[in-house]
Design a protein around this motif. Structure first.
Motif, PDB file in Angstrom:
ATOM      1  N   VAL A  54      -4.271   2.631 -16.504  1.00 40.83           N
ATOM      2  CA  VAL A  54      -3.247   3.494 -15.885  1.00 40.83           C
ATOM      3  C   VAL A  54      -2.250   3.956 -17.307  1.00 40.83           C
ATOM      4  O   VAL A  54      -2.214   3.057 -18.155  1.00 40.83           O
ATOM      5  CB  VAL A  54      -2.183   3.452 -15.052  1.00 40.83           C
ATOM      6  CG1 VAL A  54      -2.766   3.280 -13.728  1.00 40.83           C
ATOM      7  CG2 VAL A  54      -1.573   1.906 -15.113  1.00 40.83           C
ATOM      8  N   ARG A  55      -1.794   5.286 -17.451  1.00 39.44           N
ATOM      9  CA  ARG A  55      -0.903   5.578 -18.566  1.00 39.44           C
ATOM     10  C   ARG A  55       0.567   5.200 -18.187  1.00 39.44           C
ATOM     11  O   ARG A  55       0.859   6.103 -17.038  1.00 39.44           O
ATOM     12  CB  ARG A  55      -1.150   7.036 -19.083  1.00 39.44           C
ATOM     13  CG  ARG A  55      -0.495   7.329 -20.311  1.00 39.44           C
ATOM     14  CD  ARG A  55      -0.853   8.366 -20.839  1.00 39.44           C
ATOM     15  NE  ARG A  55      -0.653   9.550 -19.685  1.00 39.44           N
ATOM     16  CZ  ARG A  55      -0.514  11.000 -20.101  1.00 39.44           C
ATOM     17  NH1 ARG A  55      -1.076  11.274 -21.222  1.00 39.44           N
ATOM     18  NH2 ARG A  55      -0.175  11.828 -19.400  1.00 39.44           N
ATOM     19  N   TYR A  90      -0.861   1.958 -22.186  1.00 38.47           N
ATOM     20  CA  TYR A  90      -2.130   2.028 -21.359  1.00 38.47           C
ATOM     21  C   TYR A  90      -2.335   0.466 -20.680  1.00 38.47           C
ATOM     22  O   TYR A  90      -2.656  -0.493 -21.760  1.00 38.47           O
ATOM     23  CB  TYR A  90      -3.309   2.539 -22.230  1.00 38.47           C
ATOM     24  CG  TYR A  90      -2.789   4.020 -22.702  1.00 38.47           C
ATOM     25  CD1 TYR A  90      -3.107   4.971 -21.979  1.00 38.47           C
ATOM     26  CD2 TYR A  90      -2.326   4.203 -24.010  1.00 38.47           C
ATOM     27  CE1 TYR A  90      -2.840   6.261 -22.536  1.00 38.47           C
ATOM     28  CE2 TYR A  90      -1.878   5.371 -24.483  1.00 38.47           C
ATOM     29  CZ  TYR A  90      -2.151   6.552 -23.764  1.00 38.47           C
ATOM     30  OH  TYR A  90      -2.030   7.702 -24.021  1.00 38.47           O
ATOM     31  N   TRP A  93      -4.573  -2.507 -14.776  1.00 39.66           N
ATOM     32  CA  TRP A  93      -3.850  -2.921 -13.661  1.00 39.66           C
ATOM     33  C   TRP A  93      -4.800  -3.625 -12.809  1.00 39.66           C
ATOM     34  O   TRP A  93      -5.747  -2.875 -12.192  1.00 39.66           O
ATOM     35  CB  TRP A  93      -3.040  -1.892 -13.206  1.00 39.66           C
ATOM     36  CG  TRP A  93      -2.133  -2.019 -12.306  1.00 39.66           C
ATOM     37  CD1 TRP A  93      -1.510  -3.552 -11.779  1.00 39.66           C
ATOM     38  CD2 TRP A  93      -1.333  -0.920 -11.821  1.00 39.66           C
ATOM     39  NE1 TRP A  93      -0.327  -3.160 -10.676  1.00 39.66           N
ATOM     40  CE2 TRP A  93      -0.366  -1.914 -10.835  1.00 39.66           C
ATOM     41  CE3 TRP A  93      -1.066   0.192 -11.841  1.00 39.66           C
ATOM     42  CZ2 TRP A  93       0.712  -1.214 -10.005  1.00 39.66           C
ATOM     43  CZ3 TRP A  93      -0.383   0.826 -11.094  1.00 39.66           C
ATOM     44  CH2 TRP A  93       0.603   0.484 -10.141  1.00 39.66           C
ATOM     45  N   VAL A  96      -4.412  -0.691  -8.951  1.00 39.95           N
ATOM     46  CA  VAL A  96      -4.003   0.609  -9.143  1.00 39.95           C
ATOM     47  C   VAL A  96      -3.412   1.150  -7.895  1.00 39.95           C
ATOM     48  O   VAL A  96      -4.338   1.835  -7.026  1.00 39.95           O
ATOM     49  CB  VAL A  96      -4.873   1.551  -9.786  1.00 39.95           C
ATOM     50  CG1 VAL A  96      -4.269   2.829 -10.215  1.00 39.95           C
ATOM     51  CG2 VAL A  96      -5.306   0.788 -11.055  1.00 39.95           C
ATOM     52  N   SER A  98      -0.969   3.927  -7.878  1.00 44.02           N
ATOM     53  CA  SER A  98      -1.032   5.342  -8.120  1.00 44.02           C
ATOM     54  C   SER A  98      -1.201   5.486  -9.650  1.00 44.02           C
ATOM     55  O   SER A  98      -1.031   4.768 -10.394  1.00 44.02           O
ATOM     56  CB  SER A  98       0.411   5.659  -7.805  1.00 44.02           C
ATOM     57  OG  SER A  98       0.661   7.002  -8.426  1.00 44.02           O
ATOM     58  N   GLU A  99      -1.913   6.747  -9.804  1.00 41.99           N
ATOM     59  CA  GLU A  99      -2.460   7.014 -11.165  1.00 41.99           C
ATOM     60  C   GLU A  99      -1.282   7.985 -11.719  1.00 41.99           C
ATOM     61  O   GLU A  99      -1.491   8.317 -12.898  1.00 41.99           O
ATOM     62  CB  GLU A  99      -3.507   7.751 -11.209  1.00 41.99           C
ATOM     63  CG  GLU A  99      -4.830   6.824 -10.833  1.00 41.99           C
ATOM     64  CD  GLU A  99      -6.027   7.310 -10.836  1.00 41.99           C
ATOM     65  OE1 GLU A  99      -6.420   8.609 -11.649  1.00 41.99           O
ATOM     66  OE2 GLU A  99      -7.029   7.028 -10.032  1.00 41.99           O
ATOM     67  N   ASP A 100      -0.417   8.373 -10.860  1.00 40.68           N
ATOM     68  CA  ASP A 100       0.996   9.067 -11.444  1.00 40.68           C
ATOM     69  C   ASP A 100       1.591   8.294 -12.434  1.00 40.68           C
ATOM     70  O   ASP A 100       1.995   6.944 -12.007  1.00 40.68           O
ATOM     71  CB  ASP A 100       1.595   9.428 -10.421  1.00 40.68           C
ATOM     72  CG  ASP A 100       2.982  10.358 -10.792  1.00 40.68           C
ATOM     73  OD1 ASP A 100       2.890  11.084 -11.525  1.00 40.68           O
ATOM     74  OD2 ASP A 100       4.060   9.807 -10.439  1.00 40.68           O
ATOM     75  N   PRO A 101       1.837   8.626 -13.736  1.00 44.04           N
ATOM     76  CA  PRO A 101       2.591   8.073 -14.582  1.00 44.04           C
ATOM     77  C   PRO A 101       3.847   7.426 -14.415  1.00 44.04           C
ATOM     78  O   PRO A 101       4.351   6.304 -14.525  1.00 44.04           O
ATOM     79  CB  PRO A 101       2.632   8.750 -15.841  1.00 44.04           C
ATOM     80  CG  PRO A 101       1.449   9.821 -15.925  1.00 44.04           C
ATOM     81  CD  PRO A 101       1.246   9.848 -14.297  1.00 44.04           C
ATOM     82  N   ALA A 104       3.740   4.561 -11.652  1.00 44.05           N
ATOM     83  CA  ALA A 104       3.162   3.625 -12.549  1.00 44.05           C
ATOM     84  C   ALA A 104       4.218   2.785 -13.235  1.00 44.05           C
ATOM     85  O   ALA A 104       4.293   1.544 -13.264  1.00 44.05           O
ATOM     86  CB  ALA A 104       1.899   3.892 -13.052  1.00 44.05           C
TER      87      ALA A 104
END
Length: 121
Positions: A54-55, A90, A93, A96, A98-101, A104
């Motif tokens: 994830v970012r 970056y 995880w 994960v 949530s992929e929402d920055p 995260a």
């Protein structure tokens, strides 16, 4: 090597920064590490993993603060910083959610950033 690697300034001798460092150390070792270890142990037993990269936006400015946040994330079980640029980490995880920055960031690095700001900015 210290004179080449560490910038000398009055901030380094600030007692309040050292106090925040001590508080961070105790919090990290007793709270963050314990929660992460228990979470990873439960995931190993149940097999409930959803790994991914994830970012995560980073909200600290100094190199020292960014390094503290990245190392804290990497040293915490279940997360590893695999790359970093000026504005993002970056993170690999283990689960994960949530992929929402921004979400995260709240889960992964927000607590570390609070302490890093108090110590290094």
């Amino acid at each position: 090597m210290g004179k080449f690697l560490v910038r000398s300034d009055a901030k380094a001798l600030n007692l309040v920064r050292w106090l925040w460092g001590a508080i961070y150390f105790v919090w990290y070792m007793l709270v963050a590490e314990t929660k992460a270890h228990l979470d990873v142990m439960a995931r190993i037993i149940t097999g409930n993993v959803n790994p991914g990269i994830v970012r995560v936006p980073i909200r600290v400015n100094t190199d020292y603060a960014k390094t503290l946040v990245a190392n804290s994330i990497t040293n915490t079980p279940g997360t590893v910083v695999v790359d970093m640029d000026e504005n993002y980490l970056y993170v690999n995880w283990i689960n994960v959610t949530s992929e929402d920055p921004e979400r995260a960031r709240e889960k992964i690095s927000a607590d570390f950033e609070k302490f890093a700001k108090r110590m290094f900015e």
